[in-house]
Design an enzyme around this catalytic site. Sequence first.
Site, short mmCIF file in Angstrom:
data_model
loop_
_atom_site.label_atom_id
_atom_site.label_comp_id
_atom_site.label_asym_id
_atom_site.label_seq_id
_atom_site.Cartn_x
_atom_site.Cartn_y
_atom_site.Cartn_z
N ASP A 190 0.75 -1.16 -0.12
CA ASP A 190 -0.13 -0.03 0.33
C ASP A 190 0.88 1.34 0.00
O ASP A 190 1.54 1.61 1.04
CB ASP A 190 -0.79 0.11 1.26
CG ASP A 190 -1.78 1.19 1.28
OD1 ASP A 190 -1.42 2.23 0.95
OD2 ASP A 190 -2.97 1.24 1.57
N HIS A 191 0.90 2.00 -1.03
CA HIS A 191 2.04 2.88 -1.15
C HIS A 191 2.00 3.96 -0.35
O HIS A 191 2.87 4.72 0.05
CB HIS A 191 2.13 3.30 -2.56
CG HIS A 191 1.23 4.47 -3.26
ND1 HIS A 191 -0.14 4.37 -3.43
CD2 HIS A 191 1.25 6.01 -3.19
CE1 HIS A 191 -0.73 5.51 -3.41
NE2 HIS A 191 -0.04 6.54 -3.31
N HIS A 253 -5.75 2.76 1.43
CA HIS A 253 -5.05 3.99 2.22
C HIS A 253 -5.57 4.67 3.40
O HIS A 253 -5.16 4.66 4.06
CB HIS A 253 -4.76 5.14 0.87
CG HIS A 253 -4.50 4.65 -0.51
ND1 HIS A 253 -3.39 3.55 -0.40
CD2 HIS A 253 -4.52 4.95 -1.70
CE1 HIS A 253 -3.23 3.50 -1.68
NE2 HIS A 253 -3.69 4.27 -2.45
#
Length: 513
Positions: A190-191, A253
Amino acid sequence: MTETNTKSHISPPCILVIFGAAGDLTKRKLVPALYNLRKNDLLPDNFAIIGVARAEMDTAEFRSRLRDEMKEFATEKVEPEVWDWIEQRLSYLSGDFDDEQTFTHLKDALEKLDRERDTSGNYCFYLATAPQYFAPVIQKLGAAGLTKEGKDRWRRVIIEKPFGSDLKSAQKLNRDIKRVLKEDQIYRIDHYLGKETVQNILVFRFGNGIFEPIWNRRYIECVQITAAEKVGVEQRGGYYEQAGALRDMVPNHLLQLVTLTAMEPPVSFDAHAVRDEQAKVLHAAQCPSPAEAAQRTVRGQYDAGVIGGEAVPAYRSEPNVAPDSSVETFVALKILIDNWRWSDVPFYLRTGKRLAARDTEIAIKFRSAPFMLFRDTEVNQLSGNRLVLHIQPDEGISLSFGAKVPGPILNIGAVNMNFDYEDYFGDVPSTGYERLLHDCMMGDATLFQRADQVEAGWAVVAPIQEAWANGPPPDFPNYEAGAWGPKEADELLARDGHSWDETHDIRGQNRLR
Ligand code: BG6
């Protein structure tokens, strides 16, 4: 960092295989991140990268393409020696992900490189592909014997988002990939967790003694999390029509931000300990009935409007978007966490495209003082204390509180105490992928999603998905590009006696328009 420190952080020898190497992520993030890692002496000499994609090209062309693309996507001016080091280690394999032969060729290429570069048989496979390839690629890697670990040799797989499109599909994907891989070989990315400020939430909360005593329902009135974007769907209409704002941003996010804000202190900083606590928050999230879920959620879609003086089209006029699309580009929701720390403290989340500002922040609103000592002054204008964790674009933390306005009359004004990352630490160029790639090579999964977390995230949004699927079609478009979403998003909070915190930059300047 001292030299000894840096040396001890060099990742072990390995080969990184990128599936989808001709795509956007590789050129925009992964290769610039690898460059930055090398520049900071965090990659070992015994290292190589193989790009795999359908596009027909040879290694020479792959290298020269990336060399050109670095001019645009590197986070700072490219130093020739550093780039040469990377380039010498880059190779390319053209092949279809559905074709068994691709994997036989890959196996040969890996064995050859392993001998040449002495990489100890350690392989990291990065799936930067469309999601329908995640399970088949892993299955074929397994069939080719490429995922089998040995005593001193690891095999890991990084999977990009989206991880499923609802609870059922995420569960199925987990089942499929676990037929081949053990959980500790799987790195679901999950960036958002690659962002410095997101990682700093843990340090802020658990590296300081002064916040923890007030970090609970007794002192906190509500938490508001905003991830606002000015951009529209750009060239991703095709993907977005399947996803929408809820799937695209919330189970991943935004829920990351919720769990980091709400979790209990872990017993250690070990990957399992941290992720156990994050998962507990998601399990404690109230599971509303579809009817309640509909009431606690607002969705919107942008109409044409003006952003920064520029006219922009409606979502329905974007490329690859249906002219009568009912896909949401904005979502606001309220989550309640049923545990001792957070009972009855609403967490309000909102995210959307084509909003008034680009801003991601977590605003913690504290309860007012129990007794209004200064009631004969202009205190009405004073809001409660507010702590804002600014995630992007300005990174930092600010705390607002009341202070006496200088002068003979007692007047109170709201002031801000600001910590600006850049002021303190300077600008550290980063793509956000450096830490994640490095952690995977080091075998540290703390910042990656475990199967149960991903599924718990989907379980939180499942009632909303159900309510929307069975409810009446939305009346879209319902907000102008350049606004803060539909008016119902304000009403969602107004019903509880709250209002959205106006987003501010780190110096406390209002971000409105
Ligand atoms: C991606 C979403 O995961 O995150 C995009 O698919 C979104 O729609 C992006 O724009 C936001 O990430 P960032 O790092 O730009 O805030």
